[in-house]
Design a protein around this motif. Structure first.
Motif: not given
Length: 496
Positions: A234-238, A240-244, A215-222, A248-254
């Protein structure tokens, strides 16, 4: 805003009463209502604003916005019934403030650890680039170089809109803000368009509020779900929740990595107690921030700035000057370094992951003849499951551990300490000192130039919360006082 515009904006299910003679400010706390104000009733976890409708009326509210019918006998008082007041609050606050968010380029940073450091680095870099920029976060609010006290990581929507209005009037172009999971869950940033959103990491925290890590992760995902296709993530790929986060984002991912597993890869070329040198795509940053975890924060700050259109090498030069946030691996010393005195760091680390980051960094930097002492406690009225985990982390990296109070709030500090120490392994030797002041002074008094001391948990905070009261307390002040006393003790011994 006129009354008819207010009705139209609220898209109500029903409207009762007569149009008011005056239309004042928007309020969500009945105690702050003044004559002619609009009171919006919000259902909270502990308090329901609908219970204070009468109080708002008595204080002079001219409009009540609610989720339920309410019979008003007074003339010139209107009741607007809507489906969800919480979802309405942020957009309405922005509208009534003149839509200041639309006049700013907004950067939002979320995550368990690092968001304060990343936000502060970005703001500092923008200021060094001579950009008019504001900062909203845990440590402080800043409008250009003017500082104001900050009590919440992300303010409530009315305060947030008011702050943004002040920023616009001060000529700010950029706003860098931390976005907490509480703010996302409570809809405090609904309707705000983020040009850039960054994710630092996710680890054990706030499970007294969120029911699970999922639930914590899903809230951040909002934050990322609501980005537009013109935004950057801008995502820290290191983590484990980075991909999650960006599923569903429409943004350009770095995405960035220190492990060579992302679009943008970085490497730590040097790490010491004085400097961290990070290489990113041919660009080098010489940062005064300490630690591998800060290397990730530095890289995120760089990529956020480049996504805003700034040249990477120019930003890297500015980041080399940036000291980051107060109370994050902040060195405490008096009149420069003294080889006879311990090396002391104060850090806000109050989660197992954050404590591991800073403790492992210092353990890795110390020489074979140095000893690492960790002083920490855990806050009251917060997630109790992390308390023993904090002890296990401290034991893993420290040569000596002293467990003390943090912000006990309404809990018995000794009871908190008792829960913390259950995390130590059988036979492990540790100390407990209930008074945080006594703990800091005792450890420093018993130390020498071969000691590194980490005082963790409160960082920039200048208070302790005890039984509903905030009393002044600053780890840095206490450490400085103890160091001065220690130096005097040494000087006196040299005389004899």
């Amino acid at each position: 805003m006129t009354y008819s515009e207010l009705i139209s904006f609220c898209n109500p299910m029903s409207v009762q009463g007569r149009a008011p003679e005056t239309l004042g400010n928007l309020r969500n706390d009945s105690r702050s209502v003044k004559q002619g104000d609009i009171f919006i009733a919000i259902r909270g976890l502990q308090v329901d604003g609908h219970s204070y409708l009468e109080d708002a009326l008595e204080r002079g509210a001219s409009v009540l916005i609610t989720e339920e019918e309410f019979d008003v006998q007074k003339e010139n008082v209107a009741v607007i019934v809507v489906q969800n007041t919480r979802n309405l609050l942020s957009p309405l606050a922005q509208k009534m403030a003149g839509d200041p968010a639309k006049k700013l380029r907004i950067i939002g940073i979320t995550g368990t650890n690092g968001k304060t450091t990343v936000a502060t680095l970005v703001w500092q870099a923008l200021r060094y680039l001579n950009q008019p920029a504001a900062l909203l976060g845990t440590v402080s609010k800043r409008i250009n170089d003017e500082e104001m006290e900050s009590r919440l990581t992300t303010a409530d929507p009315i305060e947030l809109a008011d702050d943004m209005n002040k920023m616009v009037k001060a000529g700010c172009t950029y706003l860098v803000m931390e976005v907490s999971s509480h703010a996302l869950h409570q809809g405090r940033v609904i309707g705000i368009d983020f040009e850039v959103a960054a994710f630092t990491n996710l680890s054990h925290d706030h499970l007294d509020y969120h029911s699970s890590m999922e639930e914590y992760a899903a809230t951040k995902k909002i934050l990322f779900d609501n980005l537009s296709d013109t935004s950057w993530a801008v995502i820290n790929a290191d983590d484990r929740y980075a991909g999650f986060m960006v599923d569903d984002t429409q943004a350009k991912v770095l995405d960035i990595s220190l492990r060579g597993s992302a679009l943008i890869n970085a490497i730590v070329e040097e790490a010491s107690a004085e400097v961290t040198i990070v290489g990113v795509e041919g660009v080098k940053i010489h940062s005064p921030l300490v630690g591998q975890f800060n290397a990730s924060n530095i890289v995120q700050a760089l990529i956020i700035c480049t996504s805003l259109g700034f040249d990477g090498r120019t930003v890297a030069e500015q980041l080399s000057k940036c000291k980051g946030a107060e109370g994050r691996m902040e060195r405490v010393s008096i009149n420069g370094d003294d080889p006879d005195l311990p090396i002391i760091f104060v850090d806000y680390a109050h989660t197992p992951d954050a404590l591991e980051n800073v403790a492992s960094t210092l353990a890795g930097l110390k020489s074979s003849d140095q000893q690492l002492t960790v002083i920490f406690g855990c806050g009251g009225d917060r997630d109790r499951t992390k308390r023993p985990k904090m002890a296990a982390v401290a034991e893993k990296y420290a040569d000596h551990v002293t467990v003390t109070s943090d912000n006990p709030r309404s809990e018995d500090p000794d009871a908190i300490i008792h829960e913390v120490v259950t995390g130590f392994s059988d036979g492990y030797s540790y100390n407990t000192v209930t008074s945080r002041k006594d703990a800091i002074h005792t450890v420093i008094s018993d130390s020498d130039g071969n000691d590194i001391i980490l005082i963790a948990g409160k960082g920039h905070e200048t208070y302790q919360e005890i039984n509903g009261n905030r009393v002044h307390f600053d780890d840095r002040e206490e450490a400085s006082t103890a160091l001065s006393w220690k130096r005097g003790q040494i000087k006196n011994s040299e005389v004899y």
